[in-house]
Design a protein around this motif. Sequence first.
Motif, short mmCIF file in Angstrom:
data_model
loop_
_atom_site.label_atom_id
_atom_site.label_comp_id
_atom_site.label_asym_id
_atom_site.label_seq_id
_atom_site.Cartn_x
_atom_site.Cartn_y
_atom_site.Cartn_z
N THR A 71 0.66 -1.31 -0.06
CA THR A 71 0.07 0.09 0.02
C THR A 71 1.00 1.22 0.00
O THR A 71 2.12 1.13 0.24
CB THR A 71 -0.71 -0.12 1.21
OG1 THR A 71 -0.20 -0.11 2.32
CG2 THR A 71 -1.76 -1.13 1.31
N LYS A 72 0.20 2.42 -0.17
CA LYS A 72 1.02 3.75 0.06
C LYS A 72 1.69 3.73 1.22
O LYS A 72 2.48 4.60 1.44
CB LYS A 72 0.11 4.91 -0.58
CG LYS A 72 -1.05 5.09 0.41
CD LYS A 72 -1.91 6.18 -0.12
CE LYS A 72 -3.07 6.29 0.55
NZ LYS A 72 -4.24 7.15 0.15
N ASP A 73 1.07 3.11 2.19
CA ASP A 73 1.72 3.20 3.72
C ASP A 73 2.80 2.17 4.06
O ASP A 73 3.10 1.89 4.75
CB ASP A 73 0.69 3.02 4.75
CG ASP A 73 -0.38 4.00 4.68
OD1 ASP A 73 -0.07 5.15 4.26
OD2 ASP A 73 -1.59 3.82 4.73
N ASN A 74 3.20 1.35 2.63
CA ASN A 74 4.09 0.35 2.68
C ASN A 74 3.82 -0.63 3.56
O ASN A 74 4.61 -1.49 4.24
CB ASN A 74 5.51 0.93 3.20
CG ASN A 74 6.73 0.31 2.53
OD1 ASN A 74 6.65 -0.10 1.41
ND2 ASN A 74 7.64 0.15 3.46
N LYS A 75 2.42 -1.12 3.52
CA LYS A 75 2.05 -2.42 4.29
C LYS A 75 1.95 -3.37 3.05
O LYS A 75 1.41 -3.26 2.11
CB LYS A 75 0.66 -2.15 4.83
CG LYS A 75 0.87 -1.23 6.31
CD LYS A 75 -0.58 -1.08 6.89
CE LYS A 75 -0.26 -0.10 7.91
NZ LYS A 75 -1.42 0.26 8.65
N LYS A 76 2.24 -4.85 3.44
CA LYS A 76 1.97 -5.70 2.28
C LYS A 76 0.52 -5.82 2.00
O LYS A 76 -0.48 -5.84 2.89
CB LYS A 76 2.32 -7.22 3.05
CG LYS A 76 3.86 -7.40 2.83
CD LYS A 76 4.30 -8.83 3.55
CE LYS A 76 5.63 -9.05 3.10
NZ LYS A 76 5.97 -10.55 3.53
N ALA A 77 0.17 -6.15 0.74
CA ALA A 77 -1.31 -6.07 0.36
C ALA A 77 -1.40 -7.40 -0.61
O ALA A 77 -0.69 -7.17 -1.52
CB ALA A 77 -1.52 -4.94 -0.29
N GLU A 78 -2.45 -7.88 -0.50
CA GLU A 78 -2.96 -8.86 -1.53
C GLU A 78 -4.38 -8.44 -1.68
O GLU A 78 -5.23 -8.35 -0.92
CB GLU A 78 -3.01 -10.47 -0.99
CG GLU A 78 -3.76 -11.40 -1.66
CD GLU A 78 -3.88 -12.96 -1.44
OE1 GLU A 78 -4.46 -13.64 -2.18
OE2 GLU A 78 -3.23 -12.85 -0.28
N VAL A 79 -4.60 -8.14 -3.10
CA VAL A 79 -5.76 -7.46 -3.45
C VAL A 79 -6.38 -7.97 -4.78
O VAL A 79 -5.74 -8.32 -5.76
CB VAL A 79 -5.64 -5.84 -3.64
CG1 VAL A 79 -6.81 -5.17 -4.00
CG2 VAL A 79 -4.91 -5.26 -2.46
N TYR A 80 -7.58 -8.15 -4.55
CA TYR A 80 -8.48 -8.51 -5.80
C TYR A 80 -9.26 -7.46 -6.26
O TYR A 80 -10.14 -6.75 -5.53
CB TYR A 80 -9.38 -9.82 -5.24
CG TYR A 80 -8.61 -10.82 -5.13
CD1 TYR A 80 -8.44 -11.95 -5.91
CD2 TYR A 80 -8.13 -11.21 -3.77
CE1 TYR A 80 -7.83 -13.42 -5.44
CE2 TYR A 80 -7.65 -12.49 -3.21
CZ TYR A 80 -7.66 -13.44 -4.29
OH TYR A 80 -6.83 -14.64 -3.78
N PHE A 81 -9.27 -7.22 -7.82
CA PHE A 81 -10.07 -6.39 -8.26
C PHE A 81 -11.35 -6.77 -9.16
O PHE A 81 -10.72 -7.85 -10.03
CB PHE A 81 -9.10 -5.14 -9.11
CG PHE A 81 -8.07 -4.68 -8.22
CD1 PHE A 81 -8.38 -3.33 -7.57
CD2 PHE A 81 -6.78 -5.16 -8.03
CE1 PHE A 81 -7.27 -2.81 -6.80
CE2 PHE A 81 -5.83 -4.83 -7.12
CZ PHE A 81 -6.06 -3.32 -6.88
#
Length: 94
Positions: A71-81
Amino acid sequence: MRTLVAGSLAGLIALGTLAPLAAVAGPTCTTETKDKWMTEDAMKAKVAEMGYQKIKTFKVSGSCYEIYGYTKDNKKAEVYFNPVTGAVVKSEID
């Protein structure tokens, strides 16, 4: 010994039966056909506009575009769009 082997065998069979289901257990993002989807380049641009960065993986997963990145906050992300609208359908942020 026979009971242990039979129990282990039954467990392996059950695991082998359920494992394929877990692999396709992602969300349903759209029912639209792929000709209605945003192009990968357009979706990548939208993902960047949303603030996702350092994308390690961008792929089609079932009826979704899926990313692994930050994320923009540098957190790991797994995202489905949703591949038609670009809306986030499911996300896991660490």
